[in-house]
Scaffold this motif. Sequence first.
Motif, PDB file in Angstrom:
ATOM      1  N   LEU A  18       0.813  -1.219   0.000  1.00  0.00           N
ATOM      2  CA  LEU A  18       0.000   0.000   0.000  1.00  0.00           C
ATOM      3  C   LEU A  18       0.847   1.270   0.000  1.00  0.00           C
ATOM      4  N   LYS A  19       2.028   1.182  -0.601  1.00  0.00           N
ATOM      5  CA  LYS A  19       2.891   2.343  -0.767  1.00  0.00           C
ATOM      6  C   LYS A  19       2.671   2.901  -2.173  1.00  0.00           C
ATOM      7  N   ALA A  20       2.505   4.221  -2.268  1.00  0.00           N
ATOM      8  CA  ALA A  20       2.246   4.847  -3.565  1.00  0.00           C
ATOM      9  C   ALA A  20       3.520   4.902  -4.405  1.00  0.00           C
ATOM     10  N   GLU A  21       3.386   4.547  -5.678  1.00  0.00           N
ATOM     11  CA  GLU A  21       4.481   4.614  -6.637  1.00  0.00           C
ATOM     12  C   GLU A  21       4.000   5.453  -7.822  1.00  0.00           C
ATOM     13  N   ARG A  22       4.783   6.441  -8.212  1.00  0.00           N
ATOM     14  CA  ARG A  22       4.377   7.316  -9.306  1.00  0.00           C
ATOM     15  C   ARG A  22       4.571   6.614 -10.652  1.00  0.00           C
ATOM     16  N   ARG A  23       3.560   6.684 -11.484  1.00  0.00           N
ATOM     17  CA  ARG A  23       3.590   6.095 -12.817  1.00  0.00           C
ATOM     18  C   ARG A  23       2.940   7.079 -13.790  1.00  0.00           C
ATOM     19  N   VAL A  26      -0.886   5.950 -19.781  1.00  0.00           N
ATOM     20  CA  VAL A  26      -1.014   6.331 -21.190  1.00  0.00           C
ATOM     21  C   VAL A  26      -2.101   5.468 -21.814  1.00  0.00           C
ATOM     22  N   VAL A  27      -3.080   6.124 -22.419  1.00  0.00           N
ATOM     23  CA  VAL A  27      -4.152   5.410 -23.115  1.00  0.00           C
ATOM     24  C   VAL A  27      -4.010   5.720 -24.599  1.00  0.00           C
ATOM     25  N   THR A  28      -3.896   4.662 -25.398  1.00  0.00           N
ATOM     26  CA  THR A  28      -3.839   4.812 -26.851  1.00  0.00           C
ATOM     27  C   THR A  28      -5.122   4.261 -27.441  1.00  0.00           C
ATOM     28  N   ASP A  29      -5.214   4.292 -28.749  1.00  0.00           N
ATOM     29  CA  ASP A  29      -6.407   3.750 -29.398  1.00  0.00           C
ATOM     30  C   ASP A  29      -6.455   2.226 -29.348  1.00  0.00           C
ATOM     31  N   GLN A  30      -5.366   1.582 -28.856  1.00  0.00           N
ATOM     32  CA  GLN A  30      -5.327   0.114 -28.800  1.00  0.00           C
ATOM     33  C   GLN A  30      -5.082  -0.460 -27.411  1.00  0.00           C
ATOM     34  N   ALA A  31      -4.446   0.310 -26.501  1.00  0.00           N
ATOM     35  CA  ALA A  31      -4.046  -0.274 -25.217  1.00  0.00           C
ATOM     36  C   ALA A  31      -3.913   0.783 -24.129  1.00  0.00           C
ATOM     37  N   LEU A  32      -3.817   0.296 -22.908  1.00  0.00           N
ATOM     38  CA  LEU A  32      -3.555   1.118 -21.733  1.00  0.00           C
ATOM     39  C   LEU A  32      -2.168   0.728 -21.216  1.00  0.00           C
ATOM     40  N   TYR A  33      -1.315   1.706 -20.981  1.00  0.00           N
ATOM     41  CA  TYR A  33       0.048   1.465 -20.535  1.00  0.00           C
ATOM     42  C   TYR A  33       0.278   2.088 -19.171  1.00  0.00           C
ATOM     43  N   LEU A  34       1.047   1.406 -18.326  1.00  0.00           N
ATOM     44  CA  LEU A  34       1.606   1.991 -17.108  1.00  0.00           C
ATOM     45  C   LEU A  34       3.105   2.091 -17.345  1.00  0.00           C
ATOM     46  N   VAL A  35       3.621   3.303 -17.266  1.00  0.00           N
ATOM     47  CA  VAL A  35       5.012   3.570 -17.613  1.00  0.00           C
ATOM     48  C   VAL A  35       5.717   4.158 -16.407  1.00  0.00           C
ATOM     49  N   MET A  36       6.926   3.656 -16.139  1.00  0.00           N
ATOM     50  CA  MET A  36       7.717   4.137 -15.012  1.00  0.00           C
ATOM     51  C   MET A  36       8.869   4.983 -15.545  1.00  0.00           C
ATOM     52  N   ARG A  37       9.102   6.125 -14.912  1.00  0.00           N
ATOM     53  CA  ARG A  37      10.240   6.965 -15.267  1.00  0.00           C
ATOM     54  C   ARG A  37      11.447   6.510 -14.466  1.00  0.00           C
ATOM     55  N   GLN A  38      12.580   6.403 -15.136  1.00  0.00           N
ATOM     56  CA  GLN A  38      13.821   6.028 -14.456  1.00  0.00           C
ATOM     57  C   GLN A  38      14.906   7.011 -14.849  1.00  0.00           C
ATOM     58  N   ARG A  39      15.829   7.247 -13.925  1.00  0.00           N
ATOM     59  CA  ARG A  39      16.931   8.153 -14.183  1.00  0.00           C
ATOM     60  C   ARG A  39      18.231   7.365 -14.107  1.00  0.00           C
ATOM     61  N   PHE A  45      14.632   8.174 -18.681  1.00  0.00           N
ATOM     62  CA  PHE A  45      14.055   7.332 -19.726  1.00  0.00           C
ATOM     63  C   PHE A  45      12.848   6.620 -19.162  1.00  0.00           C
ATOM     64  N   TYR A  46      12.038   6.064 -20.043  1.00  0.00           N
ATOM     65  CA  TYR A  46      10.761   5.478 -19.664  1.00  0.00           C
ATOM     66  C   TYR A  46      10.789   3.965 -19.876  1.00  0.00           C
ATOM     67  N   LYS A  47      10.205   3.255 -18.922  1.00  0.00           N
ATOM     68  CA  LYS A  47      10.132   1.802 -19.002  1.00  0.00           C
ATOM     69  C   LYS A  47       8.658   1.388 -18.895  1.00  0.00           C
ATOM     70  N   VAL A  48       8.175   0.663 -19.890  1.00  0.00           N
ATOM     71  CA  VAL A  48       6.784   0.197 -19.867  1.00  0.00           C
ATOM     72  C   VAL A  48       6.681  -0.934 -18.859  1.00  0.00           C
ATOM     73  N   LYS A  49       5.878  -0.720 -17.809  1.00  0.00           N
ATOM     74  CA  LYS A  49       5.699  -1.734 -16.770  1.00  0.00           C
ATOM     75  C   LYS A  49       4.577  -2.704 -17.130  1.00  0.00           C
ATOM     76  N   SER A  50       3.538  -2.196 -17.774  1.00  0.00           N
ATOM     77  CA  SER A  50       2.468  -3.098 -18.203  1.00  0.00           C
ATOM     78  C   SER A  50       1.733  -2.515 -19.398  1.00  0.00           C
ATOM     79  N   ARG A  51       1.236  -3.413 -20.237  1.00  0.00           N
ATOM     80  CA  ARG A  51       0.422  -3.044 -21.397  1.00  0.00           C
ATOM     81  C   ARG A  51      -0.819  -3.918 -21.363  1.00  0.00           C
TER      82      ARG A  51
END
Length: 75
Positions: A18-23, A26-39, A45-51
């Motif tokens: 139950l710890k908040a993580e910033r993500r 992104v919603v496209t015409d085909q899918a929903l993405y959860l993307v994590m920013r990394q430094r 740069f961005y890493k796709v965590k789920s599609r």
Amino acid sequence: AGEQMIFCDQVSRLNRRLKAERRDLVVTDQALYLVMRQRKDNIIFYKVKSRTPLNAIKQVSVSSMQDNYFIVHSG
């Protein structure tokens, strides 16, 4: 894959502890993405965590409280 972005916003995802993580949501015409920013080396740069394809989303539940929580059910 030629997808067109429809919506994008920063969200907080609650992990198993139950710890908040910033993500980025992104919603496209085909899918929903959860993307994590990394430094790395001061470069962001961005890493796709789920599609999740939009046709796999069964339901979206919205909290009745004023906490702006929602859950995307897929299956």
